[in-house]
Design an enzyme around this catalytic site. Structure first.
Site, PDB file in Angstrom:
ATOM      1  N   ASP A  50      17.794   2.906  -1.018  1.00 48.57           N
ATOM      2  CA  ASP A  50      17.196   2.865   0.308  1.00 48.57           C
ATOM      3  C   ASP A  50      18.235   3.346   1.323  1.00 48.57           C
ATOM      4  O   ASP A  50      19.230   2.662   1.586  1.00 48.57           O
ATOM      5  CB  ASP A  50      16.744   1.438   0.646  1.00 48.57           C
ATOM      6  CG  ASP A  50      15.969   1.366   1.938  1.00 48.57           C
ATOM      7  OD1 ASP A  50      16.550   1.702   3.000  1.00 48.57           O
ATOM      8  OD2 ASP A  50      14.795   0.968   1.909  1.00 48.57           O
ATOM      9  N   ASP A 109      18.950   0.894   4.322  1.00 52.36           N
ATOM     10  CA  ASP A 109      19.720  -0.292   3.936  1.00 52.36           C
ATOM     11  C   ASP A 109      21.181   0.054   3.664  1.00 52.36           C
ATOM     12  O   ASP A 109      22.095  -0.670   4.075  1.00 52.36           O
ATOM     13  CB  ASP A 109      19.106  -0.943   2.699  1.00 52.36           C
ATOM     14  CG  ASP A 109      17.874  -1.771   3.028  1.00 52.36           C
ATOM     15  OD1 ASP A 109      17.711  -2.160   4.206  1.00 52.36           O
ATOM     16  OD2 ASP A 109      17.076  -2.033   2.113  1.00 52.36           O
ATOM     17  N   THR A 141       0.808  -1.224   0.000  1.00 49.54           N
ATOM     18  CA  THR A 141       0.000   0.000   0.000  1.00 49.54           C
ATOM     19  C   THR A 141       0.837   1.268   0.000  1.00 49.54           C
ATOM     20  O   THR A 141       0.323   2.352  -0.285  1.00 49.54           O
ATOM     21  CB  THR A 141      -0.916   0.031   1.231  1.00 49.54           C
ATOM     22  OG1 THR A 141      -0.096   0.131   2.414  1.00 49.54           O
ATOM     23  CG2 THR A 141      -1.766  -1.230   1.309  1.00 49.54           C
TER      24      THR A 141
END
Length: 209
Positions: free
Chosen positions: A200, A203, A108
């Protein structure tokens, strides 16, 4: 773009280029994100209220400038915000720290909260929300709402990169919150990542991918 400040200092832009490089090591990425955050911190705190206090130098007494009011709050959106907090704390060691634990549902793209802790008297303090990436804007907007519900009424957002979609989404929900960033990138891809971006941030900072 209204209520958005892009910090275009040459050192900020150079270090941002180094951060974007996919071959940057984890250690190098951590160091750079801390350094860029410190530079951005100068800009986001540029207009802090001041007063004067009486001090004595080794030579004489004088009226000297001093910060006015209670210590500010850096509100870190976990987990990626932690890398920027290190640089900001070097700039303002006495600041209070709030933590907002959110992750983005991959289906989502909406934020899911798992932790929230902030100073009790947050309504009396400037709150600088810290998150490296303003992508969809959903997580940051949710974090800001949590802080407002706690009583915060003087907020600013500090991020490394922003997407136009994220800026629009945040300004639609929180038009009173100024945005400070090192760059506004082109767009979001189908997975909600900023393009060209830097991947990211969490990360890359923690070596988890």
């Amino acid at each position: 773009m209204a209520n958005v400040t892009v910090v275009d200092h040459p050192l900020v832009q150079h270090k941002l280029t180094l951060l974007r490089d996919k071959n940057r090591s984890t250690a190098g990425f951590r160091r750079l994100i801390k350094e860029v955050a410190l530079f951005l911190g100068y800009e986001v705190t540029r207009d802090l209220p001041m007063n004067t206090i009486r001090i004595e130098t080794p030579l004489c007494e004088m009226d000297a400038p001093s910060l006015q009011g209670k210590k500010m709050v850096f509100a870190s959106v976990l987990r990626a915000g932690e890398g920027m907090i290190e640089g900001l704390i070097e700039l303002v060691p006495s600041a209070r720290i709030a933590h907002i634990g959110l992750y983005r549902d991959p289906e989502t793209l909406k934020p899911v909260q798992y932790y929230f802790k902030a100073p009790e008297d947050i309504s009396d303090r400037l709150v600088i929300v810290v998150d490296p990436m303003l992508a969809t804007g959903n997580s940051v907007a949710h974090a800001i709402q949590l802080l407002k519900d706690k009583g915060a009424n003087n907020l600013r957002l500090l991020c490394l990169l922003a997407a136009p979609e994220g800026i629009a989404a945040l300004q639609a929900r929180h038009p009173d919150v100024p945005i400070f960033t090192a760059a506004i990138d082109e767009c979001l891809n189908d997975h909600g990542y900023i393009v060209p971006g830097l991947g990211d941030a969490g990360d890359r900072m923690f070596g988890t991918k």
